[in-house]
Design an enzyme around this catalytic site. Structure first.
Site, PDB file in Angstrom:
ATOM      1  N   CYS B  51      -1.764 -11.605   5.545  1.00 37.73           N
ATOM      2  CA  CYS B  51      -1.469 -10.502   4.623  1.00 37.73           C
ATOM      3  C   CYS B  51      -2.230  -9.210   4.871  1.00 37.73           C
ATOM      4  CB  CYS B  51      -1.726 -10.974   3.189  1.00 37.73           C
ATOM      5  SG  CYS B  51      -0.772 -12.409   2.755  1.00 37.73           S
ATOM      6  N   HIS B 105      -2.901  -5.269   0.219  1.00 36.09           N
ATOM      7  CA  HIS B 105      -3.447  -6.552  -0.251  1.00 36.09           C
ATOM      8  C   HIS B 105      -4.579  -6.231  -1.219  1.00 36.09           C
ATOM      9  CE1 HIS B 105      -4.025 -10.895   0.047  1.00 36.09           C
ATOM     10  NE2 HIS B 105      -5.305 -10.631  -0.117  1.00 36.09           N
TER      11      HIS B 105
END
Lengths: 95, 422
Positions: B51, B105
């Site tokens: 991510c 993120h």
């Protein structure tokens, strides 16, 4: 020429063998980096020594390699990196 | 001419298991409908299959070796360089930039602020129900609540009676309604959480994927020739209660085949649930008559292994984890401008077998990279495309390490294109 297009990916590892933090190693624990070249014909990956302090990959310290040909092995199940007949390609790809 | 708005849709952990990418099993009619009006890149790859590093890479237009983010624990502006981001560039060029859901993120890698105020005109929105995502809200076979990997829910029963992606869609639509009357163009990034684990989705979507129809991955065993260093031992899913209960051996497993089928069933069900959220968002864009002046970019941060090579999750260099969906809808370029009252994105119900089979849209098999998103969106919006980065480029705030993909959209206006116009 579509054949000349390349997608580069990479993934870090803390060790040569799977361990508890192989999926998400913290920067200080990264010892190996897998650099991938993906073309329309093949995916070539070298897993090389990595220094997390200097952020330096050592391409003469190759821990492992992967080579898959898209046409003959689209699912990437048959790594032919160590097959001698591809030596020429591998030499040409080595940085 | 007025500046085009930008709607950037980023889906967490979505591999190209979509109808428009040739997947015969998955029901994704709304994303397929978007694809039918877009240019679809069939071979787009993330620069790292996890991510935060992937998101910081494509949102700054720099590769991981430049952001120097390979984990989750550093903020590029402090750690490697004060690199501009896509939203920041649009903000500096007069756009109102807004973030809904998971775009950066969360945490250290975006300075605990989603890089606000550099990237966003307002504090980013995060759905309140997100805090329950990893709590014990999954009803187990024992009737108790667990923190499971497989988590089909009755939405009425979960805390707040809603799910994060539903809230994100509602907020995004609210912002579109607000921006409808704005004199400034907008850049709206919507980050959907599913199909990221846990697979927590409205349980009715399981009906689309009867377990008896679920096959295993075509190559479910760890290849003999795979170097151990290349193998990802999928430690994250092992932490979930239902997976723990299986006592799977580390690192190679395998997961019992019936549970493998259940994981694949829940991943696909999550994808169809996500598709409905995209459908509601795009039909609202249509209803607000914004489809004629809004570019839509659709992608994900990386793929997800569903048992191929005996692996699950991301964390590797295999195509199943690095290959992502990537498509651009450009009004008047990839699709005719909608006539008055015409709908380009009417909501499609994945449960309705008659939901139209979509045209294929324009496609290219050329290999492209997520790091190209920055220059491509800048170019499509008519802004100067950032220059190529020097090497090294830590000292350079605005430059790019990816190609501008506009040449794939260097389509003359459709009106001049008799083939397409016909």
């Amino acid at each position: 020429n579509p054949r000349e297009l390349i997608a580069y990916s990479q993934y870090p590892r803390p060790a040569d063998f799977p361990q508890w933090n192989s999926d998400k190693p913290s920067l200080k624990d990264i010892k190996v980096m897998g650099y991938s070249i993906r073309t329309i014909d093949y995916r070539y990956t070298v897993w090389v020594g990595f220094n997390p302090t200097e952020f330096l990959a050592n391409f003469s310290d190759i821990h492992a390699g992967e080579l898959y040909f898209v046409d003959s092995d689209p699912l990437q199940d048959h790594n032919v990196y160590n097959d001698s007949q591809h030596g020429g390609l591998l030499l040409s790809l080595r940085p | 001419t007025d500046a085009l708005n930008i709607l950037l849709i980023i889906v967490d952990d979505l591999r190209p298991s979509l109808g428009c990418y040739g997947d015969k099993l998955v029901r994704s009619p709304n994303i397929d409908q978007l694809a039918s009006h877009s240019i679809v890149f069939e071979n787009a790859f993330a620069q790292q299959a996890v991510c935060a590093p992937s998101r910081v890479s494509f949102l700054t237009g720099r590769r991981p070796d430049t952001t120097r983010l390979y984990d989750f624990n550093s903020y590029w502006r402090v750690h490697s360089g004060n690199f501009s981001t896509i939203p920041q560039y649009f903000k500096e060029n007069g756009y109102v930039t807004m973030s809904v859901g998971k775009v950066f993120h969360p945490g250290i890698s975006s300075n605990h602020s989603d890089d606000y105020p550099y990237s966003w005109s307002f504090p980013p929105y995060h759905p309140s129900s997100e805090k329950y995502e990893n709590t014990k809200t999954c009803k187990g076979q024992d009737g108790k609540l667990h923190a499971n990997l497989l988590c089909p829910v009755d939405v009425a029963d979960v805390p707040e009676g809603t799910l994060p992606d539903k809230q994100s869609t509602e907020e995004a639509i609210r912002l579109l309604e607000k921006m409808k009357t704005s004199v400034s163009p907008f850049f709206l990034a919507v980050g959907y959480h599913k199909p990221h684990i846990p697979f927590r989705y409205p349980k009715e979507f399981q009906k689309l994927y009867p377990l008896e129809n679920m096959t295993l991955a075509p190559d479910p065993h760890v290849p003999d020739s795979l170097p151990p260093v290349a193998y990802n031992p999928w430690m994250d899913i092992r932490e979930r209660e239902d997976v723990q209960a299986l006592n799977i051996s580390v690192p190679y497993g395998p997961i019992p085949v019936d549970f493998q089928r259940k994981i694949r069933q829940s991943y696909f069900a999550s994808v169809s649930y996500l598709d409905t959220q995209v459908g509601h968002l795009l039909s609202a864009l249509d209803d607000l008559r914004l489809a004629h002046n809004t570019i839509i970019a659709f992608t994900s941060d990386h793929g997800w292994a569903l048992g191929e090579h005996g692996e699950w999750a991301k964390y590797s260099n295999f195509d199943v984890t690095t290959r992502v969906p990537l498509m651009f809808y450009v009004p008047g370029k990839t699709a005719l401008l909608p006539a008055a009252g015409e709908k380009l994105f009417p909501y499609q119900d994945p449960f309705d077998p008659a939901s139209e089979l979509m045209g294929a849209g324009r496609r290219t098999e050329d290999l492209v990279e997520l790091v190209s998103l920055f220059p491509t969106l800048a170019g499509l919006a008519g802004m100067p495309v950032p220059p190529w980065c020097p090497i090294p480029s830590f000292h350079v705030e605005l430059c790019r390490e990816g190609h501008n993909l506009q040449r794939y959209l260097q389509l003359h206006d459709l009106e001049e294109d008799p083939y397409l116009f016909g």
